[in-house]
Design a protein around this motif. Sequence first.
Motif, mmCIF file in Angstrom:
data_model
loop_
_atom_site.group_PDB
_atom_site.id
_atom_site.type_symbol
_atom_site.label_atom_id
_atom_site.label_comp_id
_atom_site.label_asym_id
_atom_site.label_seq_id
_atom_site.Cartn_x
_atom_site.Cartn_y
_atom_site.Cartn_z
ATOM 1 N N LYS A 20 0.841 -1.200 0.000
ATOM 2 C CA LYS A 20 0.000 0.000 0.000
ATOM 3 C C LYS A 20 0.875 1.249 0.000
ATOM 4 O O LYS A 20 1.968 1.241 0.558
ATOM 5 N N VAL A 26 -1.805 7.957 -3.172
ATOM 6 C CA VAL A 26 -2.405 6.922 -4.013
ATOM 7 C C VAL A 26 -1.271 6.205 -4.730
ATOM 8 O O VAL A 26 -0.164 6.750 -4.868
ATOM 9 N N LYS A 27 -1.557 4.996 -5.144
ATOM 10 C CA LYS A 27 -0.547 4.219 -5.861
ATOM 11 C C LYS A 27 -1.055 3.886 -7.247
ATOM 12 O O LYS A 27 -2.188 3.425 -7.416
ATOM 13 N N LEU A 47 -5.351 2.873 -10.011
ATOM 14 C CA LEU A 47 -5.051 3.765 -8.894
ATOM 15 C C LEU A 47 -5.759 3.210 -7.663
ATOM 16 O O LEU A 47 -6.956 2.904 -7.718
ATOM 17 N N ARG A 48 -5.003 3.057 -6.555
ATOM 18 C CA ARG A 48 -5.588 2.604 -5.293
ATOM 19 C C ARG A 48 -5.117 3.525 -4.175
ATOM 20 O O ARG A 48 -4.043 4.113 -4.243
ATOM 21 N N ASN A 49 -5.944 3.616 -3.135
ATOM 22 C CA ASN A 49 -5.620 4.523 -2.029
ATOM 23 C C ASN A 49 -4.749 3.832 -0.976
ATOM 24 O O ASN A 49 -4.359 2.674 -1.139
ATOM 25 N N SER A 50 -4.479 4.541 0.101
ATOM 26 C CA SER A 50 -3.575 4.029 1.132
ATOM 27 C C SER A 50 -4.155 2.864 1.935
ATOM 28 O O SER A 50 -3.446 2.259 2.725
ATOM 29 N N ILE A 55 -9.612 2.912 -6.703
ATOM 30 C CA ILE A 55 -10.099 4.241 -7.069
ATOM 31 C C ILE A 55 -10.618 4.191 -8.499
ATOM 32 O O ILE A 55 -11.774 4.481 -8.759
ATOM 33 N N ALA A 82 -4.094 10.247 -13.099
ATOM 34 C CA ALA A 82 -3.932 10.668 -11.697
ATOM 35 C C ALA A 82 -3.957 12.188 -11.581
ATOM 36 O O ALA A 82 -4.617 12.746 -10.696
ATOM 37 N N TYR A 87 -5.154 14.009 -7.935
ATOM 38 C CA TYR A 87 -4.264 13.435 -6.928
ATOM 39 C C TYR A 87 -2.908 14.112 -7.024
ATOM 40 O O TYR A 87 -2.372 14.292 -8.110
ATOM 41 N N VAL A 90 1.424 10.788 -5.405
ATOM 42 C CA VAL A 90 1.262 9.565 -6.194
ATOM 43 C C VAL A 90 2.552 8.754 -6.189
ATOM 44 O O VAL A 90 3.617 9.259 -6.546
#
Length: 181
Positions: A20, A26-27, A47-50, A55, A82, A87, A90
């Motif tokens: 994570k 965000v990743k 894109l995914r959050n912490s 996302i 992103a 965001y 990143v």
Amino acid sequence: MTTTTSATPTSQPQQVSWSKPLEGWVKLNEDGNRRSEPPSLAIGGVLRNSHGSWIIGFSNKVGHASVLEYEIRPLRDGLSLAWTLGYRKVEVASDSQVTVQLTKDFKFHPLGALLEDCRKYLLRQWDCRLHHSLREANQVADALAELGHECTSGETLWANPPRNVETIVNNDRMGMIYIRN
């Protein structure tokens, strides 16, 4: 822009898992995919959050391109997505060491315009960190790139994980460990 490479060749099995991003970040995981029969190139990313929650994802059929181009295009498209979504912290993970290195340092290259697009995104007014990750930690992006072969026109955005990607996303969130030989 921070660029790091974390993979080292080894003959010992390694445990690998998706990690994570930091709280508030965000990743972006991105990847390209090539089929030989019939010849087809596609890209994808997520894109995914912490917390590891989804996302947005993307898939796209690229058409004719070099192997390196289909590794660089998802980076550019993911950075663009992103940025567009607002965001500003990143973390970007690419399983292409060549892409990471070329984006960091190139003078003249046939794909210079595409690499320059990536560099310009990385240098915008945001915290954006690009690093190499092992293929086993990039399985969601790989699955989305595989879905890109089915795209008929333009980019497909996924507000939720597609059914065949959902299990991989859940495994990542639970810290599923893969063994790399």
